[in-house]
Design a protein around this motif. Structure first.
Motif, mmCIF file in Angstrom:
data_model
loop_
_atom_site.group_PDB
_atom_site.id
_atom_site.type_symbol
_atom_site.label_atom_id
_atom_site.label_comp_id
_atom_site.label_asym_id
_atom_site.label_seq_id
_atom_site.Cartn_x
_atom_site.Cartn_y
_atom_site.Cartn_z
ATOM 1 N N PHE A 3 0.908 -1.260 0.012
ATOM 2 C CA PHE A 3 -0.033 -0.041 0.028
ATOM 3 C C PHE A 3 0.929 1.345 0.142
ATOM 4 O O PHE A 3 1.969 1.289 0.653
ATOM 5 C CB PHE A 3 -0.836 -0.025 1.213
ATOM 6 N N PRO A 4 0.534 2.216 -0.838
ATOM 7 C CA PRO A 4 1.300 3.594 -0.883
ATOM 8 C C PRO A 4 1.399 4.123 0.646
ATOM 9 O O PRO A 4 0.593 3.876 1.334
ATOM 10 C CB PRO A 4 0.562 4.347 -1.815
ATOM 11 N N ARG A 5 2.610 4.903 0.549
ATOM 12 C CA ARG A 5 2.977 5.174 2.314
ATOM 13 C C ARG A 5 1.620 6.476 2.520
ATOM 14 O O ARG A 5 1.277 6.438 3.731
ATOM 15 C CB ARG A 5 4.300 6.024 1.978
ATOM 16 N N TYR A 222 0.841 -7.206 5.084
ATOM 17 C CA TYR A 222 1.681 -6.296 5.874
ATOM 18 C C TYR A 222 1.121 -5.125 6.474
ATOM 19 O O TYR A 222 1.197 -4.893 7.521
ATOM 20 C CB TYR A 222 3.140 -6.290 5.292
ATOM 21 N N SER A 223 0.321 -4.417 5.573
ATOM 22 C CA SER A 223 -0.186 -3.285 5.951
ATOM 23 C C SER A 223 -1.432 -3.342 6.894
ATOM 24 O O SER A 223 -2.236 -4.095 6.859
ATOM 25 C CB SER A 223 -1.057 -2.393 4.779
ATOM 26 N N GLU A 224 -1.316 -2.517 8.029
ATOM 27 C CA GLU A 224 -2.101 -2.458 8.930
ATOM 28 C C GLU A 224 -3.508 -1.894 8.415
ATOM 29 O O GLU A 224 -4.577 -2.231 9.321
ATOM 30 C CB GLU A 224 -1.827 -1.670 10.299
ATOM 31 N N LEU A 225 -3.627 -1.272 7.535
ATOM 32 C CA LEU A 225 -4.897 -0.777 7.162
ATOM 33 C C LEU A 225 -5.360 -1.612 5.642
ATOM 34 O O LEU A 225 -6.440 -1.216 4.680
ATOM 35 C CB LEU A 225 -4.587 0.755 6.538
ATOM 36 N N ALA A 226 -4.912 -2.823 5.575
ATOM 37 C CA ALA A 226 -5.318 -3.531 4.582
ATOM 38 C C ALA A 226 -6.835 -4.026 4.569
ATOM 39 O O ALA A 226 -7.367 -4.231 3.425
ATOM 40 C CB ALA A 226 -4.456 -5.047 4.539
ATOM 41 N N TRP A 227 -7.194 -4.081 5.867
ATOM 42 C CA TRP A 227 -8.697 -4.327 5.976
ATOM 43 C C TRP A 227 -9.569 -3.401 5.179
ATOM 44 O O TRP A 227 -10.827 -3.702 4.887
ATOM 45 C CB TRP A 227 -9.038 -4.488 7.067
#
Length: 431
Positions: A3-5, A222-227
């Motif tokens: 996911f982008p920064r 890995y991203s915590e906001l993937a949900w």
């Protein structure tokens, strides 16, 4: 999948709104739209060779129309035919001469079928070195390399994909072998590992499922906001857009595909999957920044109940990791990632499956993974020939001199991992 920064900043809603306005006005290149030649799952009973031939035709037509028809060199010096060859599914049949010389036994692959399942935005080429090595070690075996729906053509074909499409393709792959195949061993890389485990649920009591190989297992992003991805895909269509000049895979990723990956992997994160009783070989990196390797190691330790299990844990430099994950059970072999001779500092998610001398992804290969750099000068420095470049995961980005970090695309430990994998397969076939 990354996911982008800006995705983690508090003002996410304002960013999303701005992106929606830009997307509505912006004329997108053809590769960001559906090609009209998307790969789909064959009807049950379709011969694997027919599926391969049909897929090759679709890839050829999509790339000829959308990439080579409008771009002079979409994949640098690679031709259309070379691109089709590298992106297509494949079948490797038993080597009759080598099989006869070594002996037509199950140990040498007689009656064994390997099913290769690649990851999200990837393609069959990402497992081609593993497939070739397995076939050399077990020359009597048959190898089927799948191309998942939405892949192989243009990234736009992933904008309307559903995780059920990927699962149906893996189901077809399991059923694609001839009747003389008595042992099936699926090999899944990244998202392909999750698809293999999910498919195994339907083959739990099937004696033909003799084991599984899971490499850089994609059990949770890995991203915590993937949900959020299943929800924001309706207003934010892309995770990332890049040049897409890698001949073997996509560089751009639609948010829809990320959302379907997220939904596919929910049972892994919630730890609701039933135990695995088949033999399992796994390899993961402590530094992985695409998927969560801690979820993989907990799956291995908590869900794999076979006595025949083995995991390689690639351990990165201690100073490069503030959130170190430690293996928590037996049967895990801890291997140091760094290899100064191959300029490798740690082990990237994208490095697991390719040989160091691979002509495309290897140390001296044609392709350098540099899309973690947003500044043109740093991107160019990363791509240029120089002896100062190092290979590793993107967690090294802030500590490395700008332009010197190439994301790892080859495994410096490839020979060893294949030896261990072959030993495991021999034990699994005796299980």
């Amino acid at each position: 999948m990354q996911f982008p920064r800006f995705f983690v900043r508090p003002q996410i809603c304002l960013v999303m709104a701005g992106l929606c306005l830009v997307a509505a006005c912006e004329k997108e290149p053809g590769r960001y739209q559906a090609s009209g030649h998307a790969i789909t799952t064959p009807q049950p009973g379709t011969p694997f060779g027919e599926y391969v031939s049909d897929s090759r035709s679709k890839i050829h037509d999509a790339l000829a129309d959308i990439r080579f028809g409008v771009e002079q060199h979409p994949f640098d010096d690679y031709t259309l035919d070379q691109a089709v060859n590298m992106r297509s599914p494949y079948e490797i049949k038993p080597d009759a001469d080598a099989c006869a010389q070594k002996g037509k036994t199950v140990t040498n692959g007689d009656g064994v079928g390997f099913l290769m399942v690649h990851g999200l935005s990837d393609g069959p080429y990402l497992l081609s070195d593993v497939a070739a090595s397995l076939h050399e070690a077990l020359p009597c075996a048959t190898v089927h390399g799948l191309l998942l729906p939405g892949h192989g053509t243009v990234p736009g074909d992933l904008r309307d994909i559903d995780r059920a499409d990927w699962q149906n393709m893996v189901k077809y792959g399991f059923e694609s072998f001839d009747a003389d195949i008595r042992h099936i061993i699926p090999v899944g890389y990244s998202m392909g590992a999750a698809l293999v485990v999910k498919a195994a649920e339907n083959h739990r009591n099937d004696p033909e499922l003799s084991g599984m190989v899971l490499l850089s297992p994609g059990f949770q992003a890995y991203s915590e906001l993937a949900w959020l991805s299943p929800y924001i895909r309706y207003v934010m269509p892309w995770v990332d857009k890049h040049r897409d000049h890698d001949v073997a895979k996509y560089e751009s990723l639609p948010m829809n595909a990320a959302g379907e990956f997220q939904l596919l992997t929910v049972p892994f994160g919630e730890n609701t999957l039933p135990p695995i009783t088949q033999p399992v070989f796994m390899a993961a990196s402590s530094d992985d920044r695409t998927v969560r390797s801690d979820v993989a190691v907990h799956f291995f330790c908590g869900k794999v109940q076979s006595d025949t299990r083995y995991m390689i844990w690639y351990q990165g430099e201690e100073k490069a990791l503030e959130d170190r994950i430690q293996p928590i059970c037996d049967d895990i072999d801890i291997v140091t990632s760094a290899n100064p001779d191959l300029r490798t500092v740690n082990h990237a998610h994208t490095a697991m499956t390719m040989r160091p001398d691979n002509p495309h992804y290897g140390l001296n290969g044609d392709y350098r993974r540099c899309d973690h750099y947003s500044e043109p000068a740093d991107y160019k420095a990363c791509e240029d020939d120089n002896d100062d470049a190092i290979y590793g995961e993107t967690n090294l980005l802030d500590s490395a001199t700008p332009g010197t970090l190439r994301r790892g695309t080859f495994n410096p430990d490839f020979g060893r991992i294949m030896e261990k994998m072959t030993d495991f397969i021999h034990k699994a076939l005796e299980h």
